[in-house]
Design a protein around this motif. Sequence first.
Motif, PDB file in Angstrom:
ATOM      1  N   SER A   1       0.735  -1.508  -0.155  1.00  0.00           N
ATOM      2  CA  SER A   1       0.092   0.221  -0.100  1.00  0.00           C
ATOM      3  C   SER A   1       0.792   1.331   0.039  1.00  0.00           C
ATOM      4  O   SER A   1       0.900   2.272  -0.771  1.00  0.00           O
TER       5      SER A   1
ATOM      6  N   LYS B   1       0.952   4.165  -2.352  1.00  0.00           N
ATOM      7  CA  LYS B   1       0.824   5.442  -2.221  1.00  0.00           C
ATOM      8  C   LYS B   1       2.191   6.751  -3.172  1.00  0.00           C
ATOM      9  O   LYS B   1       2.608   7.726  -3.680  1.00  0.00           O
ATOM     10  N   ARG B   2       3.387   5.778  -2.609  1.00  0.00           N
ATOM     11  CA  ARG B   2       5.018   6.658  -2.681  1.00  0.00           C
ATOM     12  C   ARG B   2       4.484   6.819  -4.812  1.00  0.00           C
ATOM     13  O   ARG B   2       4.897   8.190  -4.619  1.00  0.00           O
TER      14      ARG B   2
ATOM     15  N   TYR C   1       1.923   6.718  -7.095  1.00  0.00           N
ATOM     16  CA  TYR C   1       0.728   7.374  -7.644  1.00  0.00           C
ATOM     17  C   TYR C   1      -0.035   8.852  -7.286  1.00  0.00           C
ATOM     18  O   TYR C   1      -0.941   9.012  -7.606  1.00  0.00           O
ATOM     19  N   SER C   2       0.486   8.514  -5.819  1.00  0.00           N
ATOM     20  CA  SER C   2      -0.488   9.114  -5.064  1.00  0.00           C
ATOM     21  C   SER C   2      -1.869   8.981  -5.012  1.00  0.00           C
ATOM     22  O   SER C   2      -2.905   9.742  -5.203  1.00  0.00           O
ATOM     23  N   PRO C   3      -2.713   8.223  -4.886  1.00  0.00           N
ATOM     24  CA  PRO C   3      -3.836   7.784  -4.768  1.00  0.00           C
ATOM     25  C   PRO C   3      -4.740   8.099  -4.055  1.00  0.00           C
ATOM     26  O   PRO C   3      -4.266   9.346  -2.585  1.00  0.00           O
ATOM     27  N   ALA C   4      -6.451   8.883  -4.302  1.00  0.00           N
ATOM     28  CA  ALA C   4      -6.787   9.301  -2.717  1.00  0.00           C
ATOM     29  C   ALA C   4      -6.998   8.884  -1.810  1.00  0.00           C
ATOM     30  O   ALA C   4      -7.315   8.593  -0.739  1.00  0.00           O
ATOM     31  N   LYS C   5      -6.886   6.835  -2.105  1.00  0.00           N
ATOM     32  CA  LYS C   5      -7.796   5.540  -1.336  1.00  0.00           C
ATOM     33  C   LYS C   5      -6.625   4.826  -1.703  1.00  0.00           C
ATOM     34  O   LYS C   5      -6.161   4.433  -2.900  1.00  0.00           O
TER      35      LYS C   5
ATOM     36  N   ALA D   1      -5.084   1.073  -5.449  1.00  0.00           N
ATOM     37  CA  ALA D   1      -4.856   2.388  -5.754  1.00  0.00           C
ATOM     38  C   ALA D   1      -6.556   2.982  -6.712  1.00  0.00           C
ATOM     39  O   ALA D   1      -6.649   2.966  -7.539  1.00  0.00           O
TER      40      ALA D   1
ATOM     41  N   PHE E   1      -8.467   6.428  -7.582  1.00  0.00           N
ATOM     42  CA  PHE E   1      -8.557   8.014  -7.604  1.00  0.00           C
ATOM     43  C   PHE E   1     -10.036   8.732  -8.218  1.00  0.00           C
ATOM     44  O   PHE E   1     -11.107   7.380  -8.533  1.00  0.00           O
TER      45      PHE E   1
ATOM     46  N   GLU F   1      10.101  -0.117  -6.653  1.00  0.00           N
ATOM     47  CA  GLU F   1       9.745   0.749  -5.525  1.00  0.00           C
ATOM     48  C   GLU F   1       9.798  -0.708  -4.449  1.00  0.00           C
ATOM     49  O   GLU F   1      10.290  -0.202  -3.113  1.00  0.00           O
TER      50      GLU F   1
ATOM     51  N   ASP G   1      -2.133   3.271   7.314  1.00  0.00           N
ATOM     52  CA  ASP G   1      -2.024   3.724   8.131  1.00  0.00           C
ATOM     53  C   ASP G   1      -1.964   3.515   9.513  1.00  0.00           C
ATOM     54  O   ASP G   1      -1.269   4.204  10.591  1.00  0.00           O
TER      55      ASP G   1
END
Lengths: 146, 146
Positions: A68, A72-73, A75-79, A98, A100, A134, B51
Amino acid sequence: MTQPVEIHPGLLKDCHDIGPLKLSRLLLMDEAAWPWLVLVPLRPNKVDFDDLDPMDSYRVSDEIRECSMALKRLYSPAKINVAALGNSVPQLHIHIIARFTDDPAWPRPVWGVTEKRRYGEAELRHRIEQIEHEIHSTFGFGDRPG
Amino acid sequence: MTQPVEIHPGLLKDCHDIGPLKLSRLLLMDEAAWPWLVLVPLRPNKVDFDDLDPMDSYRVSDEIRECSMALKRLYSPAKINVAALGNSVPQLHIHIIARFTDDPAWPRPVWGVTEKRRYGEAELRHRIEQIEHEIHSTFGFGDRPG
């Protein structure tokens, strides 16, 4: 000597094999609309999450968290959506997707919402390279103390 | 002194509160088509599974396994679906759903497939009593070392 665990053909049909993590095999879903990873814990005869023994469930929790955070690193997803469903393929596998706010299913779950769009060859190679790099920088491949 | 964590109103609207487990609050989804539990880890500002810190993720793994096993003992489902989606309600919550090969969505995921059918009053009381009894016999309520 442990018997090697095979990946179910129903998963290999829809996914690309990225490589082994500590416990699980890491796959990429062949669905270009989302960065979508699949973890397959390499233990025989596991169907539901609760079929894992407690230590393995902790190992899988670590892998879910690491995957996860890698998504996030990158693709900077919303969730991040995490799910162990497996109603069609009876080998325990965990989706890590991921999401968006402008993706084709948002805010609904991704399953069955849109027509499948498979990766093109260059796009697939690029996505796998990003993820391998990654994840490798976090916890390496091929390291399987079992 | 830890600040108490509130359950998001979007979850309370659709769920009945069963009670606290060690880390999470246990809810029952008001959807009579499936025995459907929801775990809400009582930690502030958690949205995605990653998180959680590693120890909390292990606690939640234990709770997912215990809840899944309770549903299996009670209802003998064909499959347990586990999912942390939360695209609509931004407080980390984990669905644990008993699935049956003759249920109205099988083999698809349950979300958005059928018209919601809320529990009748007696049916709801019966379901909550079954689950309370089964979970209580496993790990008790109200025991929250934090």
